[in-house]
Structures are given as C-alpha cells and as structure tokens.
Write a protein that holds these residues in place. Structure first.
Motif, PDB file in Angstrom:
ATOM      1  N   MET A  84       0.883  -1.257  -0.018  1.00 56.40           N
ATOM      2  CA  MET A  84       0.006  -0.031   0.005  1.00 56.40           C
ATOM      3  C   MET A  84       0.751   1.363   0.029  1.00 56.40           C
ATOM      4  N   PHE A  85       0.472   2.279  -0.782  1.00 55.40           N
ATOM      5  CA  PHE A  85       1.010   3.675  -0.618  1.00 55.40           C
ATOM      6  C   PHE A  85       1.262   4.082   0.904  1.00 55.40           C
ATOM      7  N   PRO A  86       1.919   4.599   1.392  1.00 54.79           N
ATOM      8  CA  PRO A  86       2.124   5.031   2.501  1.00 54.79           C
ATOM      9  C   PRO A  86       0.813   6.264   3.058  1.00 54.79           C
ATOM     10  N   VAL A  87       0.312   5.583   4.402  1.00 56.90           N
ATOM     11  CA  VAL A  87      -0.929   6.292   4.629  1.00 56.90           C
ATOM     12  C   VAL A  87      -0.652   6.495   6.368  1.00 56.90           C
ATOM     13  N   PRO A  88      -0.481   7.578   6.837  1.00 57.89           N
ATOM     14  CA  PRO A  88      -0.318   7.772   8.278  1.00 57.89           C
ATOM     15  C   PRO A  88      -1.674   7.420   9.033  1.00 57.89           C
ATOM     16  N   SER A  89      -1.559   6.953  10.286  1.00 51.74           N
ATOM     17  CA  SER A  89      -2.941   6.407  10.837  1.00 51.74           C
ATOM     18  C   SER A  89      -3.705   7.596  11.124  1.00 51.74           C
ATOM     19  N   ASP A  90      -3.242   8.972  11.053  1.00 48.39           N
ATOM     20  CA  ASP A  90      -3.958   9.931  11.437  1.00 48.39           C
ATOM     21  C   ASP A  90      -4.198  10.961  10.140  1.00 48.39           C
ATOM     22  N   ALA A  91      -4.088  10.333   8.980  1.00 49.15           N
ATOM     23  CA  ALA A  91      -4.311  10.828   7.884  1.00 49.15           C
ATOM     24  C   ALA A  91      -5.804  11.276   7.652  1.00 49.15           C
ATOM     25  N   LYS A  92      -6.195  12.496   7.093  1.00 45.32           N
ATOM     26  CA  LYS A  92      -7.476  12.995   6.844  1.00 45.32           C
ATOM     27  C   LYS A  92      -8.062  12.377   5.763  1.00 45.32           C
ATOM     28  N   THR A  93      -7.442  11.923   4.769  1.00 46.56           N
ATOM     29  CA  THR A  93      -7.664  10.972   3.527  1.00 46.56           C
ATOM     30  C   THR A  93      -6.545  10.349   3.357  1.00 46.56           C
ATOM     31  N   SER A  94      -6.668   9.017   2.591  1.00 47.86           N
ATOM     32  CA  SER A  94      -5.387   8.211   2.337  1.00 47.86           C
ATOM     33  C   SER A  94      -4.718   8.789   1.279  1.00 47.86           C
ATOM     34  N   ALA A  95      -5.415   9.719   0.174  1.00 44.90           N
ATOM     35  CA  ALA A  95      -4.886  10.458  -0.943  1.00 44.90           C
ATOM     36  C   ALA A  95      -4.121   9.458  -1.813  1.00 44.90           C
ATOM     37  N   VAL A  96      -4.588   8.087  -1.591  1.00 40.41           N
ATOM     38  CA  VAL A  96      -4.136   7.074  -2.701  1.00 40.41           C
ATOM     39  C   VAL A  96      -4.587   7.649  -3.921  1.00 40.41           C
ATOM     40  N   LEU A  97      -3.885   7.710  -4.939  1.00 41.91           N
ATOM     41  CA  LEU A  97      -4.393   7.994  -6.385  1.00 41.91           C
ATOM     42  C   LEU A  97      -5.098   6.946  -7.052  1.00 41.91           C
ATOM     43  N   VAL A  98      -6.175   7.082  -7.429  1.00 44.62           N
ATOM     44  CA  VAL A  98      -6.978   6.093  -8.294  1.00 44.62           C
ATOM     45  C   VAL A  98      -7.376   6.850  -9.597  1.00 44.62           C
ATOM     46  N   ASN A  99      -7.339   6.172 -10.695  1.00 44.93           N
ATOM     47  CA  ASN A  99      -7.724   6.787 -11.720  1.00 44.93           C
ATOM     48  C   ASN A  99      -7.583   5.801 -13.099  1.00 44.93           C
ATOM     49  N   PRO A 100      -8.520   6.444 -14.168  1.00 42.87           N
ATOM     50  CA  PRO A 100      -8.464   5.427 -15.082  1.00 42.87           C
ATOM     51  C   PRO A 100      -7.075   5.652 -16.095  1.00 42.87           C
ATOM     52  N   SER A 101      -6.677   4.308 -16.506  1.00 42.39           N
ATOM     53  CA  SER A 101      -5.497   4.692 -16.781  1.00 42.39           C
ATOM     54  C   SER A 101      -5.462   5.066 -18.360  1.00 42.39           C
ATOM     55  N   ASN A 102      -4.885   6.219 -18.708  1.00 40.39           N
ATOM     56  CA  ASN A 102      -5.076   6.683 -19.913  1.00 40.39           C
ATOM     57  C   ASN A 102      -6.390   6.786 -20.650  1.00 40.39           C
ATOM     58  N   PRO A 103      -7.331   7.577 -20.366  1.00 43.24           N
ATOM     59  CA  PRO A 103      -8.472   7.735 -20.829  1.00 43.24           C
ATOM     60  C   PRO A 103      -8.370   8.061 -22.332  1.00 43.24           C
ATOM     61  N   LEU A 104      -8.991   7.054 -23.355  1.00 46.61           N
ATOM     62  CA  LEU A 104      -8.922   7.184 -24.637  1.00 46.61           C
ATOM     63  C   LEU A 104      -9.776   8.202 -25.037  1.00 46.61           C
ATOM     64  N   ALA A 105      -9.177   9.503 -25.784  1.00 48.18           N
ATOM     65  CA  ALA A 105     -10.003  10.719 -26.206  1.00 48.18           C
ATOM     66  C   ALA A 105     -10.213  10.564 -27.658  1.00 48.18           C
ATOM     67  N   ILE A 106     -10.934  11.516 -28.249  1.00 44.36           N
ATOM     68  CA  ILE A 106     -11.368  11.746 -29.527  1.00 44.36           C
ATOM     69  C   ILE A 106     -11.263  13.079 -29.676  1.00 44.36           C
ATOM     70  N   ASN A 107     -10.226  13.601 -30.753  1.00 43.17           N
ATOM     71  CA  ASN A 107     -10.120  14.764 -31.144  1.00 43.17           C
ATOM     72  C   ASN A 107     -11.480  15.552 -31.591  1.00 43.17           C
ATOM     73  N   LYS A 108     -11.751  16.650 -31.127  1.00 43.04           N
ATOM     74  CA  LYS A 108     -12.988  17.241 -31.334  1.00 43.04           C
ATOM     75  C   LYS A 108     -13.061  17.713 -32.900  1.00 43.04           C
ATOM     76  N   LYS A 109     -11.803  17.725 -33.606  1.00 40.23           N
ATOM     77  CA  LYS A 109     -11.717  18.091 -34.966  1.00 40.23           C
ATOM     78  C   LYS A 109     -11.742  17.110 -35.837  1.00 40.23           C
ATOM     79  N   SER A 110     -11.927  15.638 -35.308  1.00 40.79           N
ATOM     80  CA  SER A 110     -11.818  14.456 -36.034  1.00 40.79           C
ATOM     81  C   SER A 110     -12.855  14.471 -37.299  1.00 40.79           C
ATOM     82  N   LYS A 111     -12.550  14.107 -38.397  1.00 34.01           N
ATOM     83  CA  LYS A 111     -13.596  14.094 -39.503  1.00 34.01           C
ATOM     84  C   LYS A 111     -14.365  12.908 -39.362  1.00 34.01           C
ATOM     85  N   HIS A 112     -13.987  12.102 -38.618  1.00 31.37           N
ATOM     86  CA  HIS A 112     -14.721  10.649 -38.544  1.00 31.37           C
ATOM     87  C   HIS A 112     -14.894  10.265 -37.224  1.00 31.37           C
ATOM     88  N   PRO A 113     -15.463  11.008 -36.343  1.00 25.95           N
ATOM     89  CA  PRO A 113     -15.713  10.567 -34.977  1.00 25.95           C
ATOM     90  C   PRO A 113     -16.669   9.634 -34.681  1.00 25.95           C
TER      91      PRO A 113
END
Length: 425
Positions: free
Chosen positions: A289-318
């Motif tokens: 586990m990422f370091p988390v002090p016992s008195d931490a107000k939040t774990s602050a453990v980063l969770v996120n989507p791995s590289n969200p796949l985005a589509i260019n707003k100017k794509s000609k073929h969205p």
C-alpha cells in the motif's frame, strides 16, 4: 474491495452486453476512412496495440488506422503543439495530468456522451466512469484500464536488508527504515525519485483532507502544511533515505534508473500500469500500500482511469473513431491482445476472462486491488493542471538541491500558485 467485486454490482444492475462490446464494432460501408491513433508506452504496449489494429482493420476493411507511437517523454508537448496547429490525431490516450488543459479548459476533445450510439458504455462501471473519467459533466475518454498508485518494491533488496515484506508503510516508517538501510550500505537507498505527484500533493492532502487546489480556485493548504512536507523531504535526502537528486534527476522514468536496475534502490511509488515495464528490468518485485499515516484525513491514494482514450473534437470521422475505441476497450477479442498493458481492464467480463486464463500479471492485479481498497478522493481538474504542477515541481527540486529553505519554499509556492490561479479563467 477487489476490482472484480467493485465492477460486479454496476455491471449486473445495468445489464451490460456480455458479448464484451462486439455490437459497436460493426462493418463500415462506402468510402475508405482513415484514422490516426497516437499513443506512448513500452515495446510491449506498442506490439499489442499494433496487433489489435490489424485485427480491427481486417474485420473492417474500409477503415485504415495509422499508428503513431513512441516514448512518454515529450509526448505532451508534441500533442499540444499538434492541437494548436490543427494536426492532432483522431484518437489519443490522455494522462490524467493533462485533462484540465486539453479536455476541460482547452475543450479539444469530444464529450463521448455525444457518441453513445457508437459506444458500448454499458460495458463500463458507471460509478467508475462518473468518478474518474467525467469532468464538468463531460466524459473525456474511455478508460483503458483501472490504475492506482502503490508502493512497488524489490523483494531481493528487502531480504538483503531484513525488511519485512508485510511492512505497513507511513512516512515515519520510511524515514526510520530508510536511514537504517543507508547506514548499512552507503550505496543503497530505500527510495528513488520523489516528485510533486507521488509525494508533495499526497503528503499535503493527507494532512489537510482537501484537494490540492480547491474548486473555487484557492489553495487547499496552509503554508505550514507545505513547510512540513519540504522539511521531511530534506530530512530524507540528508539521511540517505532517498537517492541523491543529482543522480535520480537523470532518469525521468524510475524503471530506467541504473541504481534501481542494479538493485541498489529498494522501492518506488508508481502506478500499476508501469509495473510491466519495471519487470522487464527487475522481475522480482511485489507491491504494498502507498504510505498512509494513521492520522491521515484522507488516504490520498491516487486512483484513476489508465489513460482515458479521447477523440479529437476536430476529427473528420468521430463515429468511426468511437466504434474503434469501443471495440478496443470493450471486446473480449481486443482484451485478449492488450491484456494488462494499460493495467487491469475496467470492463468486468474482460477482467474476469483474463484472470481466469492467467493473462493478467498477478502483481498488476494485486496493485490495482490495493489502491482500490482505500482510494483517496478523485483529484479534481485544477489539482492536475500542468502549469500549477510545474510550479510545485520546480520549487520541490530547489528544496532538494538545498537552494531554498522549507519555510521560504512554502511561502513562495503559496504565492506563486495564487498568482497563477488568478490568471486561470
């Protein structure tokens, strides 16, 4: 909560397509469509994505997908230059650190909710999407995996220095054990590189319980909180807990650090999605586990989507870009090719299949489960702003080299962030 368990409830409730997303694949008719797909990563990732592209284009002969790929360094600068010049690719993954500039403020990618007729959104956990891929009501990309920050350690190093593999890490434990390691061997360090994202922001968040930058464009900490973080960092350097910055700064990617590869660094804080690359140099690793002090107000453990796949707003073929993205990230066929090159798939049916067939690295699966067992609050867009992050990183580096005292650094950081926030619209 394990990833499979986390996904099960939402997927059952929404009655997702158990075909794993084949419905959106379709066959294209009419004129040939060319899509540019750009990404970064390791050779393992490149090979998997190229194979997936070949499978898709063979089934959809009217679609041509031009791959553009390379390393991570310089990718962001190249991408924003392409967007500015109107030459950005149709599809690209985003680092979460770029979402504020590119997807929110820049409004350069499509809200994928507008393409839902071409996407198998039911295959994804809605709660996960809403928490980690939706910004200002906009679905900025499809998660290429579930990712989380963990402690990755070299098992041989731990055995050499009699460090228990089940050690529960907090910042005090890191300092104590790290100092002991360096006293035993002056060429050994418990930790490698520290930067803003893996140290400064979570350390301060744990003290305050706030976002680094609040949604009202104010800083979420007091100067004394950051002073404490800078002072701690200086102490780690002084006591040999962390590799000298003059050495570690030569390697933006810890996996490439020669001291790590030679077994002289014991652990690093990293995302689950990087484990595959690290293992090419150091196969004998495990996670904690990422370091988390016992008195931490939040774990602050980063969770996120791995590289969200985005589509260019100017794509000609969205629509065609959406069909390909949906197939790539929801079909069982594609998942068997990609495996865990973007960490553990978010689509439950595919994650189950890969686990069942032993195609997900168990260390990666364990890492994601650990992060998801105690996640911090999802990081807001402003706290991932590149310009704000660079200010923090620059000052952190000056502290590391002893060019500024912790209290002066905290004052400067606070004032510079406030000045920059006043300019952000």
């Amino acid at each position: 909560m394990p990833l499979v368990a986390m996904l099960a409830t939402a997927l059952t409730a929404c009655g997702s397509d158990e075909s794993g997303g084949k419905a959106p694949e379709g066959k294209t008719d009419g004129e040939k469509v060319t899509l540019r797909f750009s990404w970064w990563g390791s050779e393992v990732r490149h090979k998997a994505l190229l194979e997936a592209i070949d499978i898709y284009t063979e089934a959809n002969p009217n679609v041509v997908i031009e791959p553009e790929y390379g390393g991570f360094e310089g990718y962001y600068q190249k991408l924003v230059t392409q967007f500015a010049g109107g030459t950005a690719p149709d599809l690209t993954p985003l680092s979460v650190d770029w979402i504020d500039e590119i997807a929110v403020k820049g409004d350069l990618v499509l809200d994928l909710n507008t393409l839902k007729d071409y996407l198998n959104l039911d295959a994804f956990d809605k709660e996960f999407l809403d928490s980690y891929a939706v910004y200002d009501g906009k679905l900025v990309g499809l998660p290429m995996g579930a990712n989380g920050m963990i402690t990755l350690y070299n098992k041989e190093f731990f055995d050499r220095f009699d460090i228990a593999h089940d050690t529960v890490w907090d910042w005090e434990t890191i300092h104590t054990i790290g100092k002991q390691v360096h006293e035993k061997d002056a060429n050994a360090y418990l930790l490698g590189m520290f930067d803003y994202r893996i140290f400064l922001q979570p350390f301060v968040n744990q003290l305050t319980g706030n976002q680094w930058i609040q949604n009202d464009k104010t800083v979420g900490f007091a100067e004394e909180d950051v002073t404490k973080a800078f002072s701690y960092y200086q102490q780690l350097i002084a006591d040999g807990v962390i590799q000298p910055v003059a050495e570690s700064s030569l390697y933006p990617d810890m996996a490439d650090n020669l001291q790590w590869q030679n077994g002289n660094i014991g652990m690093m804080f990293t995302l689950a999605s990087t484990i595959a690359k690290v293992k090419t140099y150091t196969p004998g690793v495990d996670v904690a586990m990422f370091p988390v002090p016992s008195d931490a107000k939040t774990s602050a453990v980063l969770v996120n989507p791995s590289n969200p796949l985005a589509i260019n707003k100017k794509s000609k073929h969205p629509e065609e870009a959406a069909k390909f993205a949906s197939w790539l990230l929801t079909s069982e066929e594609a998942s068997l090719v990609l495996k865990d090159v973007f960490s553990v798939p978010v689509v439950k049916a595919n994650a189950d299949k890969l686990v069942e067939e032993g195609l997900i690295d168990p260390t990666v699966a364990k890492a994601v489960d650990l992060a998801l067992s105690n996640p911090g609050e999802p990081v807001n867009g402003l706290s991932s702003n590149q310009e704000l992050n660079q200010i923090a990183q620059d000052i952190l580096e000056r502290v590391a080299f002893g060019k500024v005292a912790p209290d002066a650094a905290a004052s400067e950081l606070t004032e510079r962030l406030k000045d920059k926030l006043a300019l952000i619209k």
